[in-house]
Design a protein around this motif. Structure first.
Motif, mmCIF file in Angstrom:
data_model
loop_
_atom_site.group_PDB
_atom_site.id
_atom_site.type_symbol
_atom_site.label_atom_id
_atom_site.label_comp_id
_atom_site.label_asym_id
_atom_site.label_seq_id
_atom_site.Cartn_x
_atom_site.Cartn_y
_atom_site.Cartn_z
ATOM 1 N N TYR A 1 0.647 6.174 -13.129
ATOM 2 C CA TYR A 1 -0.562 6.543 -13.862
ATOM 3 C C TYR A 1 -0.130 7.126 -15.206
ATOM 4 O O TYR A 1 0.643 8.084 -15.245
ATOM 5 C CB TYR A 1 -1.352 7.612 -13.107
ATOM 6 N N PHE A 2 -0.616 6.555 -16.298
ATOM 7 C CA PHE A 2 -0.292 7.044 -17.636
ATOM 8 C C PHE A 2 -1.537 7.682 -18.241
ATOM 9 O O PHE A 2 -2.508 6.988 -18.552
ATOM 10 C CB PHE A 2 0.201 5.904 -18.525
ATOM 11 N N ALA A 3 -1.509 8.995 -18.400
ATOM 12 C CA ALA A 3 -2.642 9.723 -18.975
ATOM 13 C C ALA A 3 -2.194 10.347 -20.298
ATOM 14 O O ALA A 3 -1.234 11.112 -20.316
ATOM 15 C CB ALA A 3 -3.125 10.808 -18.018
ATOM 16 N N PRO A 4 -2.868 10.024 -21.393
ATOM 17 C CA PRO A 4 -2.505 10.636 -22.670
ATOM 18 C C PRO A 4 -2.660 12.152 -22.585
ATOM 19 O O PRO A 4 -3.627 12.646 -22.016
ATOM 20 C CB PRO A 4 -3.491 10.053 -23.672
ATOM 21 N N ASP A 5 -1.697 12.866 -23.143
ATOM 22 C CA ASP A 5 -1.716 14.319 -23.099
ATOM 23 C C ASP A 5 -1.201 14.880 -24.430
ATOM 24 O O ASP A 5 -0.309 15.708 -24.445
ATOM 25 C CB ASP A 5 -0.852 14.794 -21.927
ATOM 26 N N ALA B 1 2.133 11.709 -26.545
ATOM 27 C CA ALA B 1 2.530 12.438 -25.342
ATOM 28 C C ALA B 1 1.806 11.810 -24.162
ATOM 29 O O ALA B 1 0.594 11.623 -24.202
ATOM 30 C CB ALA B 1 2.194 13.919 -25.461
ATOM 31 N N ILE B 2 2.550 11.479 -23.140
ATOM 32 C CA ILE B 2 1.987 10.827 -21.963
ATOM 33 C C ILE B 2 2.375 11.629 -20.728
ATOM 34 O O ILE B 2 3.528 12.016 -20.565
ATOM 35 C CB ILE B 2 2.562 9.389 -21.801
ATOM 36 N N ASP B 3 1.395 11.862 -19.878
ATOM 37 C CA ASP B 3 1.649 12.464 -18.573
ATOM 38 C C ASP B 3 1.756 11.307 -17.586
ATOM 39 O O ASP B 3 0.771 10.624 -17.320
ATOM 40 C CB ASP B 3 0.500 13.401 -18.205
ATOM 41 N N GLU B 4 2.957 11.063 -17.100
ATOM 42 C CA GLU B 4 3.156 9.986 -16.130
ATOM 43 C C GLU B 4 3.276 10.580 -14.739
ATOM 44 O O GLU B 4 4.138 11.404 -14.473
ATOM 45 C CB GLU B 4 4.430 9.196 -16.448
ATOM 46 N N THR B 5 2.367 10.175 -13.873
ATOM 47 C CA THR B 5 2.461 10.572 -12.472
ATOM 48 C C THR B 5 2.721 9.328 -11.649
ATOM 49 O O THR B 5 2.346 8.217 -12.028
ATOM 50 C CB THR B 5 1.180 11.287 -11.992
ATOM 51 N N ILE B 6 3.388 9.513 -10.544
ATOM 52 C CA ILE B 6 3.849 8.389 -9.735
ATOM 53 C C ILE B 6 3.346 8.548 -8.311
ATOM 54 O O ILE B 6 3.492 9.603 -7.700
ATOM 55 C CB ILE B 6 5.384 8.318 -9.734
ATOM 56 N N GLN B 7 2.765 7.496 -7.807
ATOM 57 C CA GLN B 7 2.308 7.446 -6.418
ATOM 58 C C GLN B 7 3.051 6.284 -5.760
ATOM 59 O O GLN B 7 3.135 5.205 -6.328
ATOM 60 C CB GLN B 7 0.804 7.193 -6.408
ATOM 61 N N TRP B 8 3.620 6.505 -4.602
ATOM 62 C CA TRP B 8 4.257 5.395 -3.909
ATOM 63 C C TRP B 8 3.601 5.217 -2.550
ATOM 64 O O TRP B 8 3.136 6.160 -1.925
ATOM 65 C CB TRP B 8 5.764 5.583 -3.778
#
Length: 152
Positions: free
Chosen positions: A100-104, A112-119
C-alpha cells in the motif's frame, strides 16, 4: 495569482491567491464503498499465470492507497478474502504481498510515501522469510496497513 513560471519563491507553492473555491462530493453508502474498494483478482491472476509450476513463487502487488479511511479497510477485507480463496491452478504460488503506497508529504518534503506491507499465505502454513519494501528497502516500511499509524 502569479501565472509566470518561476514567479513564486518556491515552485511547489503559489506566490499569491485571490480566491479559491473547492467543492467535493463523495458517496459513502455501503454500496458505493463496496464498488470503489478495488480488489486484486485481475492482477493476481495475471501474475500467477507467469509463475512456473516447479518453483515456489511469490507475487507482489502494489497500489496507491488514497481512498480514505472508509474505503481502504473494505478493500483490505476484499484482498484478504480473494487471496485466501484464490485458485492457483498449476502454479506453486506460496505468498501474496500487497504494498500500500500512501502519500505522506510535508512542507519540507515534496516526495514522501508511507509504504505498508500486507502478506497473505496462499499455501497453508507458509510464512514469508521477510517482507521487503518495493520502493525504498529498509526505509518507511512497516507490516500492516497505513490507516493504523504506529505508536509514537
Amino acid at each position: 495569482m502569479s501565472t509566470e513560471p518561476g514567479a513564486a519563491h518556491n515552485p511547489h507553492f503559489v506566490d499569491d491567491l485571490d480566491l479559491a473555491v473547492v467543492a467535493r462530493w463523495d458517496s459513502l453508502s455501503d454500496v458505493a464503498v463496496d464498488k470503489k474498494a478495488r480488489d486484486i483478482t485481475r492482477r493476481l491472476s495475471e501474475a500467477n499465470a507467469q509463475l512456473p509450476a516447479d518453483t515456489c513463487g511469490a507475487v507482489h502487488i502494489g497500489f496507491d492507497s488514497l481512498s480514505g479511511d472508509r474505503l481502504e479497510p473494505r478493500r483490505f477485507e476484499k484482498i484478504v478474502e480473494t487471496a485466501r480463496q484464490f485458485d492457483r491452478g498449476n502454479s506453486n504460488l506460496r505468498v501474496v504481498y500487497c504494498h500500500y503506497f500512501a502519500p505522506d508529504p510535508s512542507p519540507e518534503e515534496v516526495w514522501a510515501i508511507d509504504e505498508t506491507i500486507q502478506w497473505i499465505s496462499v499455501a497453508p502454513g507458509d510464512r514469508p522469510l521477510e517482507a521487503g519494501a518495493v520502493l525504498l528497502p529498509g526505509q518507511n516500511q512497516r507490516i500492516g496497513v497505513h490507516w493504523e499509524k504506529p505508536d509514537a
